[in-house]
Design a protein around this motif. Sequence first.
Motif, PDB file in Angstrom:
ATOM      1  N   ASP A 241       0.715  -1.250   0.094  1.00 23.89           N
ATOM      2  CA  ASP A 241      -0.094  -0.057  -0.005  1.00 23.89           C
ATOM      3  C   ASP A 241       0.898   1.293   0.032  1.00 23.89           C
ATOM      4  O   ASP A 241       2.008   1.001  -0.234  1.00 23.89           O
ATOM      5  N   ASP A 242       0.042   2.312   0.278  1.00 21.50           N
ATOM      6  CA  ASP A 242       1.068   3.684   0.016  1.00 21.50           C
ATOM      7  C   ASP A 242       0.975   4.293   1.617  1.00 21.50           C
ATOM      8  O   ASP A 242       1.133   5.531   1.637  1.00 21.50           O
TER       9      ASP A 242
ATOM     10  N   ALA B 170      -7.491   4.220   8.704  1.00 19.15           N
ATOM     11  CA  ALA B 170      -8.070   3.024   9.095  1.00 19.15           C
ATOM     12  C   ALA B 170      -6.980   1.933   8.688  1.00 19.15           C
ATOM     13  O   ALA B 170      -7.386   0.567   8.420  1.00 19.15           O
ATOM     14  N   ILE B 171      -5.806   2.093   8.598  1.00 15.19           N
ATOM     15  CA  ILE B 171      -4.529   1.190   8.386  1.00 15.19           C
ATOM     16  C   ILE B 171      -3.842   0.944   9.633  1.00 15.19           C
ATOM     17  O   ILE B 171      -3.274   1.963  10.172  1.00 15.19           O
TER      18      ILE B 171
ATOM     19  N   SER C  55       8.531  -0.453  -6.023  1.00  8.26           N
ATOM     20  CA  SER C  55       7.798  -0.837  -6.902  1.00  8.26           C
ATOM     21  C   SER C  55       6.345  -1.426  -6.663  1.00  8.26           C
ATOM     22  O   SER C  55       5.516  -1.508  -7.344  1.00  8.26           O
ATOM     23  N   LEU C  56       6.290  -2.054  -5.345  1.00  9.26           N
ATOM     24  CA  LEU C  56       5.258  -2.675  -4.710  1.00  9.26           C
ATOM     25  C   LEU C  56       4.322  -1.548  -4.327  1.00  9.26           C
ATOM     26  O   LEU C  56       3.064  -1.670  -4.590  1.00  9.26           O
TER      27      LEU C  56
ATOM     28  N   TRP D  77       8.062   5.831   7.730  1.00  7.89           N
ATOM     29  CA  TRP D  77       9.160   6.646   7.520  1.00  7.89           C
ATOM     30  C   TRP D  77       9.456   7.362   6.106  1.00  7.89           C
ATOM     31  O   TRP D  77      10.393   7.823   5.843  1.00  7.89           O
ATOM     32  N   GLY D  78       8.403   7.133   5.210  1.00 12.81           N
ATOM     33  CA  GLY D  78       8.411   7.632   3.780  1.00 12.81           C
ATOM     34  C   GLY D  78       8.545   6.642   2.832  1.00 12.81           C
ATOM     35  O   GLY D  78       9.380   5.552   3.155  1.00 12.81           O
ATOM     36  N   GLY D  79       8.136   6.965   1.672  1.00 16.50           N
ATOM     37  CA  GLY D  79       7.874   5.680   0.962  1.00 16.50           C
ATOM     38  C   GLY D  79       8.623   6.018  -0.505  1.00 16.50           C
ATOM     39  O   GLY D  79       8.581   5.397  -1.780  1.00 16.50           O
TER      40      GLY D  79
END
Length: 287
Positions: A140-141, A238-239, A282-283, A145-147
């Motif tokens: 997910d997004d 809600a995550i 990439s996920l 700590w940052g994606g």
Amino acid sequence: MSEKHIDEISGVETTGHEWDGIRELNNPMPRWWVWTFYMTIVWAIGYTIAYPAWPLLKENTKGLLGYSSRAEVAAELGDAKAAQSVYLEKIASMPLAEIVADPALAQFATAGGAAAFKVNCSPCHGSGAQGGAGYPNLNDDDWLWGGDLEAIHTTLAHGIRYEGDPDTRVSEMPAFADILDAEQIKQVAAYVVSLTGTPADAAMVEPGKTVFAENCASCHGEDAKGGRDFGAPNLADAIWLRVSDEAGIAQQVAGPKHGVMPAWGARLGDATVKQLAVYVHSLGGGE
């Protein structure tokens, strides 16, 4: 000894077996078949002499040709590593942004990262990176700590709360059982639940909001959407990493559990960590 029986029609001697009046002819095997059979025996003997075959007490016969399947596999692996070394050297020396900008390097890094993930990361995050209780979903997004590529690389390289790395990411949520009373903990839990659901007692939401503002907003933000500088999770999406029910949230507030992620930089090397970063990004990384 019984008298030999000769078939009247073919003139061939029978074997003496008879079923319902039918006798079995004792015809010899065709000569070509017999010689072929003998040749296979000779071939088998020659093969066991030429190649490793016969087991001995501690090892086996080596064969006159000196062939070794292990040596063949080792040679093939050496060739594969030599072919990969060109890409690995580039990955080790290039910034992540340039790696993903190069289609060939990006494809190689993603494939290499996927392989490294299955070996090193799937025991906690799952084979599909779907995570589990206490282990974040990487598809997910939602990122503590940052994606972006650099943030993911830093997390992978130095880990989270990993004592063996001085540059590890560190965030510690206080045990609020030492700061708040039991009623305040229930109130703030009710407020957190109200952000995405319905609390058990709606009357606790407003006082819980006050408790949150005074004790939690400094890390989680006034809007409860978290802060990546502290690794504070977003409580309004809600995550949930560990718990999602009101009782579990209250327990986490009272005595929080903190996970640990190893620092992979020293274990795997920067080239592999970069490949992992490209694959994980990439996920679900989209920043």
